[in-house]
Design a protein around this motif. Sequence first.
Motif, PDB file in Angstrom:
ATOM      1  N   ALA A 219      -6.249  -6.988  -5.215  1.00 28.81           N
ATOM      2  CA  ALA A 219      -7.357  -7.685  -5.701  1.00 28.81           C
ATOM      3  C   ALA A 219      -7.278  -8.980  -5.939  1.00 28.81           C
ATOM      4  O   ALA A 219      -6.280  -9.757  -6.210  1.00 28.81           O
TER       5      ALA A 219
ATOM      6  N   GLU B 161     -12.000  -9.639  -8.966  1.00 24.22           N
ATOM      7  CA  GLU B 161     -11.629  -8.346  -8.751  1.00 24.22           C
ATOM      8  C   GLU B 161     -11.951  -7.396  -7.361  1.00 24.22           C
ATOM      9  O   GLU B 161     -11.940  -6.394  -7.069  1.00 24.22           O
TER      10      GLU B 161
ATOM     11  N   TYR C  52      -9.585   0.470 -15.492  1.00 23.52           N
ATOM     12  CA  TYR C  52      -8.727   0.080 -14.684  1.00 23.52           C
ATOM     13  C   TYR C  52      -8.767  -1.337 -14.102  1.00 23.52           C
ATOM     14  O   TYR C  52     -10.078  -1.321 -13.478  1.00 23.52           O
TER      15      TYR C  52
ATOM     16  N   GLU D 209      -7.960  -3.905 -11.719  1.00 22.59           N
ATOM     17  CA  GLU D 209      -7.530  -3.872 -10.136  1.00 22.59           C
ATOM     18  C   GLU D 209      -6.473  -5.106 -10.172  1.00 22.59           C
ATOM     19  O   GLU D 209      -5.487  -4.955  -9.504  1.00 22.59           O
TER      20      GLU D 209
ATOM     21  N   ARG E  79     -11.704  -6.055  -3.693  1.00 24.19           N
ATOM     22  CA  ARG E  79     -10.625  -5.363  -3.298  1.00 24.19           C
ATOM     23  C   ARG E  79     -10.411  -5.953  -1.877  1.00 24.19           C
ATOM     24  O   ARG E  79     -11.260  -6.073  -1.122  1.00 24.19           O
TER      25      ARG E  79
ATOM     26  N   GLN F 134      -3.738  -4.683 -12.213  1.00 26.77           N
ATOM     27  CA  GLN F 134      -3.262  -3.176 -12.073  1.00 26.77           C
ATOM     28  C   GLN F 134      -2.814  -2.646 -13.547  1.00 26.77           C
ATOM     29  O   GLN F 134      -1.728  -2.225 -13.645  1.00 26.77           O
TER      30      GLN F 134
END
Length: 421
Positions: A33, A38, A359, A361, A40, A364
């Motif tokens: 990410a 963030e 969560y 990313e 992806r 993590q």
Amino acid sequence: MNICKCFQCNTCGTQIDCRIGMSNRDVQPFQFACPQCEERISFVFGTQNGELTGASEVEDFKGPFTGANPFVDLHLDFPAYYGEYQMGMTTFLRVTRELGQAGYQHLNQRLTMLNVLYPLEKELRSTITQYKRGDIENFSKTCVKIPGVALKSRKKQDVLAALFTSTSVMSSPFTIHEHNSEISSKSSELFMWLHQQHRDKTIHFVEEILGNNFLKNLHNDCLSLYPKLVSMDLPFRPAFFYDYADTEHLGQIPARLSTADFEACSNFYKDLAEVFARQLTFLAGVNNLIKRGDSDLFESTMKVTKAQKVRPELESLNSFANVDLGSKLAFIDDCFYRVDMNAVDNKLRNGIAHYKYEYKESTQTVTYYPSKEGMSREKYHEISFMAFIRKSLLLFREIHSVNHIMKAALFYCVLVLDKEI
């Protein structure tokens, strides 16, 4: 081999330096990410359509990296490294330095085995499906496609042997061979001892869990986990590293994954926790037989609360089956099977099961809220995704171990008691 690339995030424009260490896996999907927004970012090596999503590649990039951009060091087989770029300090070099040559060689053997076995996940799934259906004709066709598996005859004991060999072979990279071998042999000895020392009550216990289909249903629940595990080899690969490194701090390498789908992994963890909770009922029955010669008889002091009230959940094994995971462990006194408590986290299970988690990313990080707080979310715990995967791996190993004890019970039914299962 390492490949160096520079990506520009499609959302915020941040440029990210990326060094990619190549695994021996045929298809290699990577994901991380953007540290700023963030977004992806993912790409795949080993396929014709390995399209880059979430970012574009900086075409005029020329190495080496200068350190001006955020840096990520990716590798499917080992923990990913995020931080300051160091020329020559690849993920592979970091791992071999921390593990030593012997540790790395053993780890590499398991990863190589996984590369051979994970493409057979569909064959394993089909084998288990045909076993559950009782279709021995098709079971015989599918199980032999798994290396080392052979169906000697269609006798029930040989079908069981082929089934358990299939699941053991396919899960072997994820488990510890020496522990599997020890618990398998000792479990068979245990049921023969129970047959000699508490014959009538042992037969009663077996007849009860056969008659109400508890043993069959539990066995099928366990079997369903194996294909799921094999199909999720990607996030579990780097977790093997911590069998050799400092598990208390998850090693000296920052613990992240190079490819991950937390939603899929969280669902698998819920499945693991639910199955293990039911396995504890089986363990409690066997433990009661060993300690008190009766599967329904729990330790006397546990049957009464501090207020001298009788616990109805300990009146019988059937009542105990309704107890939640956290309490079950407390009610099994000095269990003959030592549960790895690092694998069991009821607070984490509650947070995940009730969808009370967040969560992030880019780092993590899993933040979960296990307490009952009405509409508020104030009391929380945090765990890294890598530590979460590690717990999932350890919990699967517990289930696999207990499955060996269940295997002994099934063979006891077939070979000693001559019962249908």
